[in-house]
Design an enzyme around this catalytic site. Structure first.
Site, PDB file in Angstrom:
ATOM      1  N   ALA A  13       0.838  -1.210   0.000  1.00  0.00           N
ATOM      2  CA  ALA A  13       0.000   0.000   0.000  1.00  0.00           C
ATOM      3  C   ALA A  13       0.864   1.247   0.000  1.00  0.00           C
ATOM      4  O   ALA A  13       0.519   2.263   0.587  1.00  0.00           O
ATOM      5  CB  ALA A  13      -0.939  -0.017   1.204  1.00  0.00           C
ATOM      6  N   SER A 124       6.871  -5.555  -8.463  1.00  0.00           N
ATOM      7  CA  SER A 124       8.076  -5.404  -7.632  1.00  0.00           C
ATOM      8  C   SER A 124       9.341  -5.662  -8.455  1.00  0.00           C
ATOM      9  O   SER A 124       9.390  -6.589  -9.264  1.00  0.00           O
ATOM     10  CB  SER A 124       8.021  -6.387  -6.452  1.00  0.00           C
ATOM     11  OG  SER A 124       6.728  -6.411  -5.897  1.00  0.00           O
ATOM     12  N   HIS A 180      13.261  -5.245 -18.108  1.00  0.00           N
ATOM     13  CA  HIS A 180      13.006  -3.896 -17.583  1.00  0.00           C
ATOM     14  C   HIS A 180      14.302  -3.339 -16.992  1.00  0.00           C
ATOM     15  O   HIS A 180      14.437  -3.132 -15.794  1.00  0.00           O
ATOM     16  CB  HIS A 180      11.910  -3.987 -16.516  1.00  0.00           C
ATOM     17  CG  HIS A 180      11.433  -2.675 -15.996  1.00  0.00           C
ATOM     18  ND1 HIS A 180      11.034  -1.641 -16.811  1.00  0.00           N
ATOM     19  CD2 HIS A 180      11.272  -2.223 -14.725  1.00  0.00           C
ATOM     20  CE1 HIS A 180      10.656  -0.623 -16.059  1.00  0.00           C
ATOM     21  NE2 HIS A 180      10.802  -0.946 -14.791  1.00  0.00           N
TER      22      HIS A 180
HETATM   23  N1  LIG Z   1       7.997  -2.929 -12.764  1.00  0.00           N
HETATM   24  C1  LIG Z   1       7.867  -1.628 -12.803  1.00  0.00           C
HETATM   25  O1  LIG Z   1       7.676  -1.054 -13.861  1.00  0.00           O
HETATM   26  C2  LIG Z   1       7.895  -0.834 -11.534  1.00  0.00           C
HETATM   27  C3  LIG Z   1       7.432   0.491 -11.510  1.00  0.00           C
HETATM   28  C4  LIG Z   1       7.390   1.168 -10.292  1.00  0.00           C
HETATM   29  C5  LIG Z   1       7.808   0.544  -9.118  1.00  0.00           C
HETATM   30  N2  LIG Z   1       8.273  -0.735  -9.198  1.00  0.00           N
HETATM   31  C6  LIG Z   1       8.697  -1.462  -8.005  1.00  0.00           C
HETATM   32  O2  LIG Z   1       7.544  -1.674  -7.187  1.00  0.00           O
HETATM   33  C7  LIG Z   1       7.919  -1.765  -5.824  1.00  0.00           C
HETATM   34  C8  LIG Z   1       7.079  -0.808  -4.995  1.00  0.00           C
HETATM   35  O3  LIG Z   1       7.378   0.531  -5.323  1.00  0.00           O
HETATM   36  P1  LIG Z   1       6.679   1.721  -4.481  1.00  0.00           P
HETATM   37  O4  LIG Z   1       7.183   2.982  -5.059  1.00  0.00           O
HETATM   38  O5  LIG Z   1       5.209   1.498  -4.397  1.00  0.00           O
HETATM   39  O6  LIG Z   1       7.361   1.474  -3.054  1.00  0.00           O
HETATM   40  P2  LIG Z   1       6.814   1.892  -1.613  1.00  0.00           P
HETATM   41  O7  LIG Z   1       7.962   1.764  -0.674  1.00  0.00           O
HETATM   42  O8  LIG Z   1       6.096   3.187  -1.677  1.00  0.00           O
HETATM   43  O9  LIG Z   1       5.740   0.760  -1.276  1.00  0.00           O
HETATM   44  C9  LIG Z   1       6.064  -0.573  -1.078  1.00  0.00           C
HETATM   45  C10 LIG Z   1       5.112  -1.113  -0.023  1.00  0.00           C
HETATM   46  O10 LIG Z   1       5.323  -2.528   0.077  1.00  0.00           O
HETATM   47  C11 LIG Z   1       5.063  -2.865   1.428  1.00  0.00           C
HETATM   48  N3  LIG Z   1       5.545  -4.187   1.760  1.00  0.00           N
HETATM   49  C12 LIG Z   1       6.825  -4.582   2.024  1.00  0.00           C
HETATM   50  N4  LIG Z   1       6.830  -5.892   2.315  1.00  0.00           N
HETATM   51  C13 LIG Z   1       5.563  -6.328   2.233  1.00  0.00           C
HETATM   52  C14 LIG Z   1       4.932  -7.579   2.430  1.00  0.00           C
HETATM   53  N5  LIG Z   1       5.619  -8.660   2.776  1.00  0.00           N
HETATM   54  N6  LIG Z   1       3.587  -7.659   2.268  1.00  0.00           N
HETATM   55  C15 LIG Z   1       2.871  -6.576   1.922  1.00  0.00           C
HETATM   56  N7  LIG Z   1       3.410  -5.367   1.715  1.00  0.00           N
HETATM   57  C16 LIG Z   1       4.739  -5.246   1.878  1.00  0.00           C
HETATM   58  C17 LIG Z   1       5.767  -1.734   2.189  1.00  0.00           C
HETATM   59  O11 LIG Z   1       5.367  -1.693   3.559  1.00  0.00           O
HETATM   60  C18 LIG Z   1       5.353  -0.542   1.379  1.00  0.00           C
HETATM   61  O12 LIG Z   1       4.153   0.048   1.869  1.00  0.00           O
HETATM   62  C19 LIG Z   1       9.430  -1.484  -5.816  1.00  0.00           C
HETATM   63  O13 LIG Z   1      10.137  -2.705  -5.814  1.00  0.00           O
HETATM   64  C20 LIG Z   1       9.672  -0.728  -7.107  1.00  0.00           C
HETATM   65  O14 LIG Z   1      10.990  -0.852  -7.561  1.00  0.00           O
HETATM   66  C21 LIG Z   1       8.333  -1.430 -10.374  1.00  0.00           C
HETATM   67  O1  LIG Z   2      13.048   2.781 -11.982  1.00  0.00           O
HETATM   68  C1  LIG Z   2      12.608   2.188 -10.999  1.00  0.00           C
HETATM   69  O2  LIG Z   2      13.339   1.772 -10.082  1.00  0.00           O
HETATM   70  C2  LIG Z   2      11.119   1.989 -10.857  1.00  0.00           C
HETATM   71  C3  LIG Z   2      10.478   1.457 -12.079  1.00  0.00           C
HETATM   72  O3  LIG Z   2      11.061   0.259 -12.506  1.00  0.00           O
HETATM   73  C4  LIG Z   2      10.424   2.444 -13.200  1.00  0.00           C
HETATM   74  O4  LIG Z   2      10.837   2.131 -14.324  1.00  0.00           O
HETATM   75  O5  LIG Z   2       9.946   3.565 -12.962  1.00  0.00           O
END
Ligand SMILES: NC(=O)c1ccc[n+]([C@@H]2O[C@H](COP(=O)([O-])OP(=O)(O)OC[C@H]3O[C@@H](n4cnc5c(N)ncnc54)[C@H](O)[C@@H]3O)[C@@H](O)[C@H]2O)c1
Ligand SMILES: O=C(O)C[C@H](O)C(=O)O
Length: 313
Positions: A13, A124, A180
């Site tokens: 969240a 993630s 990615h």
């Molecule tokens: N694939 C993509 O294109 C892409 C794009 C954006 C972000 N991401 C990835 O997505 C992930 C989240 O990014 P964000 O900006 O929302 O981070 P964020 O830190 O704002 O949110 C992550 C949330 O995950 C929760 N969390 C951790 N362990 C957990 C568990 N076991 N169960 C439930 N919740 C848990 C945390 O408490 C936190 O609230 C990161 O790994 C980021 O690199 C990937």
């Molecule tokens: O760049 C990052 O770490 C987050 C995500 O994969 C993105 O492309 O925005």
């Protein structure tokens, strides 16, 4: 049997999870359950309640709840996994692999037990490897385990093309193949604006600059934000994928899929164009690539494989 609303669980969240929940609610895709760790149960409930209290203003008939208990997510139609740590300036996505592999594995064990029929979308990072971890842990068929990268990478690429030409984003079409990471492969030859190949409209050196900016687009946002990574465009991408499944739209979208021979790769999760509909990844579309495009894709595949090796030992 009365028809019920669809149920969408968003695990994590944080920035992306909360934004995804709100955007999905704004499209009335279904009832939303937002999940985070027990230590953050109250803030998670608070975010969900705050979103719910926006629904009368926006005219949205959906329920939004927050929890840390997977029983509340039982029998979800779609589960979106955003749980994990995000990178900071100076880090690569691959630096997150060990921490996030543990998180994704434990989340998927819970999802498997409570929503065995769900379509699962993984966000993630490093997302190609995390989709592999999810697939191994869930034991679901490959069409139901889908990683998000290509919709976002393509959105960035199309944004920059539209900016370059000062035309509507609606008329820009293209897609990005591969992992990615910074060696992802925007396919210039298959990109067009209103049906006109971009090579007819943009000089080669400007196209190269757009390709390069798209490849490092995630890092550009990380550096600007200073303490976290992108979440608006990632959330919009997750919602587009969720909508394609729940409305059986049969969209052609680039997503991370298990490749079993397609493009010459085996047992590899990587971004490819697919048809996404009511049965998840309904088809991987194989395109003919030039030798140069295939070499770029091979390089990207090798990077993904190296990260997958970290989680497989
Ligand atoms: N694939 C993509 O294109 C892409 C794009 C954006 C972000 N991401 C990835 O997505 C992930 C989240 O990014 P964000 O900006 O929302 O981070 P964020 O830190 O704002 O949110 C992550 C949330 O995950 C929760 N969390 C951790 N362990 C957990 C568990 N076991 N169960 C439930 N919740 C848990 C945390 O408490 C936190 O609230 C990161 O790994 C980021 O690199 C990937
Ligand atoms: O760049 C990052 O770490 C987050 C995500 O994969 C993105 O492309 O925005």
């Amino acid at each position: 049997m009365p028809i019920k609303r669809r149920k969408i669980t968003v695990v994590g969240a944080g920035f992306t999870g909360a934004t995804t929940a709100l955007m999905a609610a704004q499209k009335e895709l279904g009832d939303i359950v937002l999940v985070d760790i027990p230590q953050l149960e109250n803030p998670t409930k608070g975010k969900a309640l705050d979103m719910l209290e926006s629904t009368p203003v926006q005219g949205l008939d959906v329920n939004i709840t927050g929890t840390s208990n997977y029983e509340d997510t039982k029998d979800s139609d779609v589960v979106i996994i955003t749980a994990g740590i995000a990178r900071k300036p100076g880090m690569s996505r691959d630096d997150l692999v060990n921490t996030n592999a543990g998180i994704v594995k434990s989340v998927c064990e819970n999802v498997k037990a409570t929503s065995p029929n769900a379509y699962v979308i993984i966000l993630s990072n490093p997302v190609d490897a995390m989709t592999y971890v999810a697939y191994q842990t869930l034991g679901f068929p490959k069409n139901r385990v889908i990683g998000q990268s290509g919709v976002l990478d393509t959105a960035r690429y199309c944004t920059f093309i539209a900016q370059e030409l000062n035309v509507s984003v609606e008329d820009v079409r293209g897609f990005v193949l591969g992992g990615h990471g910074d060696d992802m492969v925007p396919l210039v030859r298959y990109s067009n604006v209103g049906g006109i190949p971009i090579e007819k409209l943009i000089p080669a050196e400007r196209i190269e600059a757009i390709v390069q900016r798209s490849r490092v687009g995630g890092g550009e946002i990380v550096n600007l934000l200073g303490n976290g990574s992108a979440y608006y465009a990632p959330a919009a991408s997750l919602v587009q994928m969720t909508e394609a499944i729940l409305k059986d739209k049969k969209r052609i979208l680039p997503v991370i899929a298990l490749l079993e021979g397609e493009y010459g790769y085996n047992h590899l999760f990587m971004g490819v164009p697919t048809i996404i509909g009511g049965d998840g990844i309904e088809k991987v579309i194989e395109l003919e690539l030039t030798a140069e495009e295939k070499a770029a894709l091979d390089k990207s595949a090798e990077s993904v494989q190296n990260v997958i090796k970290v989680v497989t030992g």
